[in-house]
Design a protein around this motif. Structure first.
Motif, PDB file in Angstrom:
ATOM      1  N   MET A  58       0.813  -1.209   0.000  1.00  0.00           N
ATOM      2  CA  MET A  58       0.000   0.000   0.000  1.00  0.00           C
ATOM      3  C   MET A  58       0.848   1.262   0.000  1.00  0.00           C
ATOM      4  N   THR A  59       2.002   1.197  -0.649  1.00  0.00           N
ATOM      5  CA  THR A  59       2.830   2.377  -0.875  1.00  0.00           C
ATOM      6  C   THR A  59       2.814   2.694  -2.361  1.00  0.00           C
ATOM      7  N   ARG A  60       2.935   3.965  -2.690  1.00  0.00           N
ATOM      8  CA  ARG A  60       2.908   4.363  -4.102  1.00  0.00           C
ATOM      9  C   ARG A  60       4.334   4.527  -4.614  1.00  0.00           C
ATOM     10  N   ILE A  61       4.621   3.883  -5.732  1.00  0.00           N
ATOM     11  CA  ILE A  61       5.941   3.984  -6.347  1.00  0.00           C
ATOM     12  C   ILE A  61       5.792   4.512  -7.772  1.00  0.00           C
ATOM     13  N   TYR A  62       6.867   5.053  -8.287  1.00  0.00           N
ATOM     14  CA  TYR A  62       6.863   5.616  -9.640  1.00  0.00           C
ATOM     15  C   TYR A  62       7.941   4.924 -10.464  1.00  0.00           C
ATOM     16  N   ILE A  63       7.503   4.177 -11.456  1.00  0.00           N
ATOM     17  CA  ILE A  63       8.422   3.446 -12.323  1.00  0.00           C
ATOM     18  C   ILE A  63       8.776   4.333 -13.503  1.00  0.00           C
ATOM     19  N   ASP A  64      10.028   4.262 -13.953  1.00  0.00           N
ATOM     20  CA  ASP A  64      10.487   5.157 -15.008  1.00  0.00           C
ATOM     21  C   ASP A  64       9.617   5.089 -16.257  1.00  0.00           C
ATOM     22  N   GLY A  65       9.116   3.913 -16.586  1.00  0.00           N
ATOM     23  CA  GLY A  65       8.259   3.805 -17.766  1.00  0.00           C
ATOM     24  C   GLY A  65       7.385   2.573 -17.700  1.00  0.00           C
ATOM     25  N   ASP A  85      25.939   2.243 -10.672  1.00  0.00           N
ATOM     26  CA  ASP A  85      25.191   1.490  -9.664  1.00  0.00           C
ATOM     27  C   ASP A  85      25.470   0.002  -9.802  1.00  0.00           C
ATOM     28  N   ASP A  86      25.306  -0.719  -8.693  1.00  0.00           N
ATOM     29  CA  ASP A  86      25.328  -2.174  -8.732  1.00  0.00           C
ATOM     30  C   ASP A  86      23.934  -2.615  -9.169  1.00  0.00           C
ATOM     31  N   LEU A  87      23.788  -2.983 -10.437  1.00  0.00           N
ATOM     32  CA  LEU A  87      22.461  -3.221 -11.006  1.00  0.00           C
ATOM     33  C   LEU A  87      21.733  -4.349 -10.282  1.00  0.00           C
ATOM     34  N   ILE A  91      18.199  -3.930  -8.327  1.00  0.00           N
ATOM     35  CA  ILE A  91      17.005  -4.723  -8.669  1.00  0.00           C
ATOM     36  C   ILE A  91      16.412  -5.344  -7.412  1.00  0.00           C
ATOM     37  N   ASP A  92      17.272  -5.921  -6.578  1.00  0.00           N
ATOM     38  CA  ASP A  92      16.795  -6.515  -5.322  1.00  0.00           C
ATOM     39  C   ASP A  92      16.100  -5.466  -4.461  1.00  0.00           C
ATOM     40  N   ALA A  93      16.668  -4.265  -4.411  1.00  0.00           N
ATOM     41  CA  ALA A  93      16.081  -3.193  -3.598  1.00  0.00           C
ATOM     42  C   ALA A  93      14.721  -2.782  -4.137  1.00  0.00           C
ATOM     43  N   LYS A  94      14.598  -2.705  -5.445  1.00  0.00           N
ATOM     44  CA  LYS A  94      13.322  -2.331  -6.064  1.00  0.00           C
ATOM     45  C   LYS A  94      12.249  -3.382  -5.773  1.00  0.00           C
ATOM     46  N   PHE A  95      12.608  -4.636  -5.843  1.00  0.00           N
ATOM     47  CA  PHE A  95      11.631  -5.690  -5.582  1.00  0.00           C
ATOM     48  C   PHE A  95      11.176  -5.665  -4.120  1.00  0.00           C
ATOM     49  N   ARG A  96      12.091  -5.327  -3.231  1.00  0.00           N
ATOM     50  CA  ARG A  96      11.696  -5.218  -1.822  1.00  0.00           C
ATOM     51  C   ARG A  96      10.688  -4.088  -1.609  1.00  0.00           C
ATOM     52  N   LYS A  97      10.746  -3.089  -2.465  1.00  0.00           N
ATOM     53  CA  LYS A  97       9.799  -1.969  -2.380  1.00  0.00           C
ATOM     54  C   LYS A  97       8.454  -2.293  -3.037  1.00  0.00           C
ATOM     55  N   GLY A  98       8.399  -3.441  -3.733  1.00  0.00           N
ATOM     56  CA  GLY A  98       7.125  -3.830  -4.337  1.00  0.00           C
ATOM     57  C   GLY A  98       7.028  -3.650  -5.831  1.00  0.00           C
ATOM     58  N   ASN A 103       6.836  -8.558 -15.953  1.00  0.00           N
ATOM     59  CA  ASN A 103       7.482  -8.267 -17.234  1.00  0.00           C
ATOM     60  C   ASN A 103       8.140  -6.898 -17.128  1.00  0.00           C
ATOM     61  N   ILE A 104       9.393  -6.881 -16.695  1.00  0.00           N
ATOM     62  CA  ILE A 104      10.081  -5.619 -16.444  1.00  0.00           C
ATOM     63  C   ILE A 104      11.529  -5.710 -16.895  1.00  0.00           C
ATOM     64  N   VAL A 105      12.017  -4.618 -17.485  1.00  0.00           N
ATOM     65  CA  VAL A 105      13.410  -4.503 -17.922  1.00  0.00           C
ATOM     66  C   VAL A 105      14.110  -3.473 -17.039  1.00  0.00           C
ATOM     67  N   PHE A 106      15.250  -3.859 -16.481  1.00  0.00           N
ATOM     68  CA  PHE A 106      16.121  -2.938 -15.748  1.00  0.00           C
ATOM     69  C   PHE A 106      17.339  -2.645 -16.623  1.00  0.00           C
ATOM     70  N   THR A 107      17.738  -1.389 -16.684  1.00  0.00           N
ATOM     71  CA  THR A 107      18.899  -1.035 -17.512  1.00  0.00           C
ATOM     72  C   THR A 107      19.810  -0.058 -16.769  1.00  0.00           C
ATOM     73  N   ASP A 108      21.096  -0.093 -17.131  1.00  0.00           N
ATOM     74  CA  ASP A 108      22.034   0.929 -16.680  1.00  0.00           C
ATOM     75  C   ASP A 108      22.866   1.434 -17.853  1.00  0.00           C
ATOM     76  N   ASP A 109      22.340   1.243 -19.069  1.00  0.00           N
ATOM     77  CA  ASP A 109      22.985   1.640 -20.321  1.00  0.00           C
ATOM     78  C   ASP A 109      24.254   0.863 -20.620  1.00  0.00           C
ATOM     79  N   VAL A 110      24.552  -0.141 -19.802  1.00  0.00           N
ATOM     80  CA  VAL A 110      25.605  -1.112 -20.098  1.00  0.00           C
ATOM     81  C   VAL A 110      24.976  -2.498 -20.194  1.00  0.00           C
ATOM     82  N   THR A 111      24.117  -2.793 -19.224  1.00  0.00           N
ATOM     83  CA  THR A 111      23.465  -4.097 -19.144  1.00  0.00           C
ATOM     84  C   THR A 111      21.958  -3.920 -19.037  1.00  0.00           C
ATOM     85  N   ALA A 112      21.240  -4.781 -19.711  1.00  0.00           N
ATOM     86  CA  ALA A 112      19.788  -4.850 -19.569  1.00  0.00           C
ATOM     87  C   ALA A 112      19.435  -6.192 -18.948  1.00  0.00           C
TER      88      ALA A 112
END
Length: 364
Positions: A58-65, A85-87, A91-98, A103-112
């Motif tokens: 029940m927390t509101r998050i904002y995903i880049d896209g 960043d340590d990608l 990712i682990d931190a984002k999942f803990r936030k909910g 179907n999600i892609v994480f990127t750091d412009d080096v690795t997807a």
């Protein structure tokens, strides 16, 4: 075309780095955002930046896209991080936030990194000369949630089953009208009500079709907004419920007639559960009605206009009233102390109109 989009993305990334001299996420992510937008358009998907989600905590998050179906149902997500960043840790931190895992892609412009259905399925070198990024995005855009697949299947079956159900309903209404004076009197009373509240030209046949529309669509409101009484808030619909009760005095008759549509209504419920914001539920409802009337009778629905009032019309009404209020009273509808008052009458705005009013005011 997909390979061309990848090549254009990499060229744009090089240009941004050269012009800005920066490797920060806020600068470089624009190139990947454009790539997702263009690939999404080719798949009839709408890209929404800074998409908000209410998590299970029940927390509101904002995903880049986020990429959304035409029905406003989420298709997939994207979250960008800085190259430094340590990608994996991010990712682990984002999942803990909910954050969603379907179907999600994480990127750091080096690795997807692509996650689907709760599992990491692949990683790709975003700057390499190989096809790893192409393969990752191809897999991302090929994904289909089970709920969406079931719903699309149910929609196709709905169009197949509806003609026979319409015939059965029309036959049942005709039989009841001939056999029951009580039902015939209720039809006559509703006809007068409809002429007073909707249009003096409403006919007996119109009443029959309005009753059929009501029977077929009442569950749609309840499923989308998870509110069993949502449809009853409309005065015209309330009168149709009374007429429906006269038609189906045997409580088991209606479920038996509509049993073939159960997968369709179940699909609406499971798909609507994926949509979190009220405005997106409105868009989903609008799309549902457009599909419903393609299978039913668009011409009659447009003429009677008693089920769904387009959000565009509601916004025009609200903004016009707001302009007049400011011009003549120096106040806006949203100002403290401003109250709504309407002359008492039989007809009330449609339930969908009421659901649109808050969105119309807040987006004015």
């Amino acid at each position: 075309m997909s390979r061309q989009l990848i090549n254009e993305y990499r060229a744009e990334l090089d240009r941004l780095r050269a012009v800005s001299g920066s490797r920060r996420e806020s600068v470089l992510r624009e190139a990947f955002k454009d790539l997702l937008k263009r690939w999404g358009r080719a798949n009839d998907l709408q890209f929404i930046a800074e998409h908000d989600i209410l998590t299970r905590q029940m927390t509101r998050i904002y995903i880049d896209g986020a990429l959304l179906h035409g029905l406003r149902v989420p298709f997939g997500y994207w979250e960008a991080k800085d190259e430094n960043d340590d990608l994996t840790a991010e990712i682990d931190a984002k999942f803990r936030k909910g954050y969603p895992r379907d179907n999600i892609v994480f990127t750091d412009d080096v690795t997807a990194v692509l996650w689907q259905d709760g599992t990491e399925v692949m990683r790709a070198d975003m700057q390499g000369d190989d096809d790893s990024l192409l393969n990752l995005l191809t897999r991302f855009f090929a994904h289909e949630r089970a709920e969406i697949a079931d719903f699309n299947k149910a929609v196709k079956q709905f169009a197949t089953d509806l003609p026979e159900i319409l015939k059965a309903l029309r036959d049942r209404i005709a039989e009841k009208h001939a056999a029951s004076r009580d039902f015939a009197a209720a039809v006559a009373a509703f006809l007068q009500h409809a002429r007073d509240a909707i249009n003096p030209a409403v006919s007996d046949d119109d009443v029959r079709e309005m009753l059929i529309q009501h029977i077929l669509t009442e569950d749609i409101f309840a499923k989308v907004f998870n509110d069993p009484d949502f449809h009853r808030k409309n005065n015209v619909a309330a009168e149709l419920y009374k007429l429906e009760d006269k038609l189906f005095e045997d409580r088991g008759e209606k479920p038996a007639l509509l049993r073939a549509l159960d997968p369709y209504y179940a699909g609406i419920a499971s798909t609507a559960a994926l949509i979190q914001s009220h405005s997106e539920k409105q868009g989903f409802l609008k799309a549902l009605y457009e599909d419903f009337y393609k299978a039913y009778n668009r011409k009659a629905a447009d003429r009677l206009g008693v089920v769904y009032t387009p959000g565009e019309i509601v916004r025009f009404m609200i903004r016009s009233a707001d302009w007049l209020c400011e011009k003549h009273f120096g106040r806006n509808l949203i100002d403290k102390g401003v109250r709504f008052w309407t002359q008492r009458r039989e007809r009330a705005p449609s339930s969908s109109s009421c659901s649109n009013i808050s969105g119309a005011i807040t987006t004015n």
